[in-house]
Design an enzyme around this catalytic site. Structure first.
Site, short mmCIF file in Angstrom:
data_model
loop_
_atom_site.label_atom_id
_atom_site.label_comp_id
_atom_site.label_asym_id
_atom_site.label_seq_id
_atom_site.Cartn_x
_atom_site.Cartn_y
_atom_site.Cartn_z
N HIS A 177 44.29 29.20 36.92
CA HIS A 177 45.30 30.18 36.51
C HIS A 177 44.62 31.35 35.83
CE1 HIS A 177 44.92 27.74 32.86
NE2 HIS A 177 45.60 28.63 32.16
N HIS A 229 44.72 32.85 32.84
CA HIS A 229 44.40 33.04 31.41
C HIS A 229 42.91 33.25 31.18
CE1 HIS A 229 48.39 31.01 30.02
NE2 HIS A 229 48.53 32.31 30.21
N ASP A 248 40.87 32.28 28.97
CA ASP A 248 39.99 31.14 28.63
C ASP A 248 39.70 30.27 29.88
OD1 ASP A 248 42.78 30.34 28.42
OD2 ASP A 248 42.11 28.49 27.48
N HIS A 249 40.14 30.74 31.05
CA HIS A 249 39.81 30.06 32.31
C HIS A 249 39.12 30.99 33.30
CE1 HIS A 249 42.24 26.49 31.17
NE2 HIS A 249 42.73 27.41 30.35
N HIS A 298 53.24 26.74 33.39
CA HIS A 298 52.34 27.28 32.35
C HIS A 298 52.13 28.76 32.65
CE1 HIS A 298 49.15 27.37 29.37
NE2 HIS A 298 48.31 27.85 30.27
N ASP A 307 45.67 23.99 32.89
CA ASP A 307 46.54 23.76 31.73
C ASP A 307 47.92 23.26 32.15
OD1 ASP A 307 44.42 24.69 30.28
OD2 ASP A 307 45.39 26.53 29.59
N HIS A 344 41.38 21.48 28.79
CA HIS A 344 41.10 21.48 27.34
C HIS A 344 40.92 20.07 26.81
CE1 HIS A 344 42.16 25.73 26.33
NE2 HIS A 344 42.93 25.62 27.41
FE FE Z 1 43.69 27.27 28.58
ZN ZN Z 2 46.20 28.60 30.12
#
Ligand code: FE
Ligand code: ZN
Length: 252
Positions: free
Chosen positions: A55, A57, A59-60, A113, A130, A168
């Protein structure tokens, strides 16, 4: 064909990226940042050929551009979110037949998400980002409980032995929450003992398996009698119970 080799790469404070190696191909799933991925490539001697994103985001995807520039790797991610995936080369969805070193990769669309969220299934390994966590699920940033329940139900159709690689290390706090709803679940208690020991030893709690998630993850168990009793929702419909579990976790 021999199984893929998989390396867990800890990133940022609690993210996981994964190296997936097959023959001369090596993919990284959800590179939050380039540094730890570079280090893992140097350690293994593997040459990066693909970057997979579950996805959009940051942090990915935060490592996408730097790693692509350094290695020429091709970026594969949700076609429905093409505009939000940095450097995307190949947009995939459930109807795509994307192949990784001769392995047909199953793409599952699992929105909620984020609208475009996908899970990659490579052999018996599911990279859930996530959407599904060990004993948890992602927050509903771009969807509602009904949408997330549909997405998780889709993941539950994977065979029980499917290994679940999530985005995570949230397992310990997820498990603590799960126990508030289901203190009588022996499988959950046993799993928490193992999770606590792993964390104590500084080890990751991934991967889990789909079978273990079905037995211990409250977000996959809204029809469970003990959970319903804990919530005072014995007769509510499944999505309503699921929504209440998500809402309580948001405040946990
Ligand atoms: Fe994440
Ligand atoms: Zn995420």
């Amino acid at each position: 064909m021999p199984p893929c080799q998989i390396e867990i790469v800890a990133c940022l404070s609690d993210n996981y990226a994964y190296l997936v190696k097959s023959g001369a191909s090596c993919a990284v799933v959800d590179p939050s940042e380039p540094g730890p991925v570079r280090a893992a490539l140097a350690r293994t001697g593997w040459k990066l050929t693909h970057i997979l994103n579950t996805h959009h985001h940051l942090d990915h995807t935060g490592g996408n551009i730097a790693l692509k520039e350094e290695t020429g790797a091709q970026i594969v991610g949700p076609g429905k979110d093409a505009a939000r995936i940095p450097g995307l080369d190949v947009g995939v969805d459930e109807s795509s037949s994307w192949v990784f070193d001769g392995r047909k990769v199953q793409v599952l669309e699992v929105p909620a998400h984020t609208r475009g969220a996908i899970t990659f299934v490579i052999d018996a390994n599911a990279f859930t980002g996530d959407t599904l966590f060990a004993m948890g699920c992602g927050r509903l940033f771009e969807g509602d409980p009904a949408m997330m329940w549909t997405s998780l139900s889709k993941l539950m159709t994977l065979p029980d032995e499917t290994r679940v690689y999530c985005g995570h290390e949230y397992t310990q706090s997820n498990g603590r929450f799960a126990l508030t709803l289901e203190p009588g679940n022996a499988a959950l208690k046993a799993r928490m003992d193992e999770v606590n020991a792993a964390r104590q030893a500084g080890k990751p709690t991934v991967p889990s398996t789909m079978g273990l998630e079905k037995k211990t993850n409250p977000f996959l168990r809204p029809d469970n009698a003990e959970i319903r009793r804990s919530l005072g929702m014995e007769k509510a419909d499944t999505v309503a119970v699921f929504g209440e579990i998500r809402a309580r976790k948001d405040k946990f």
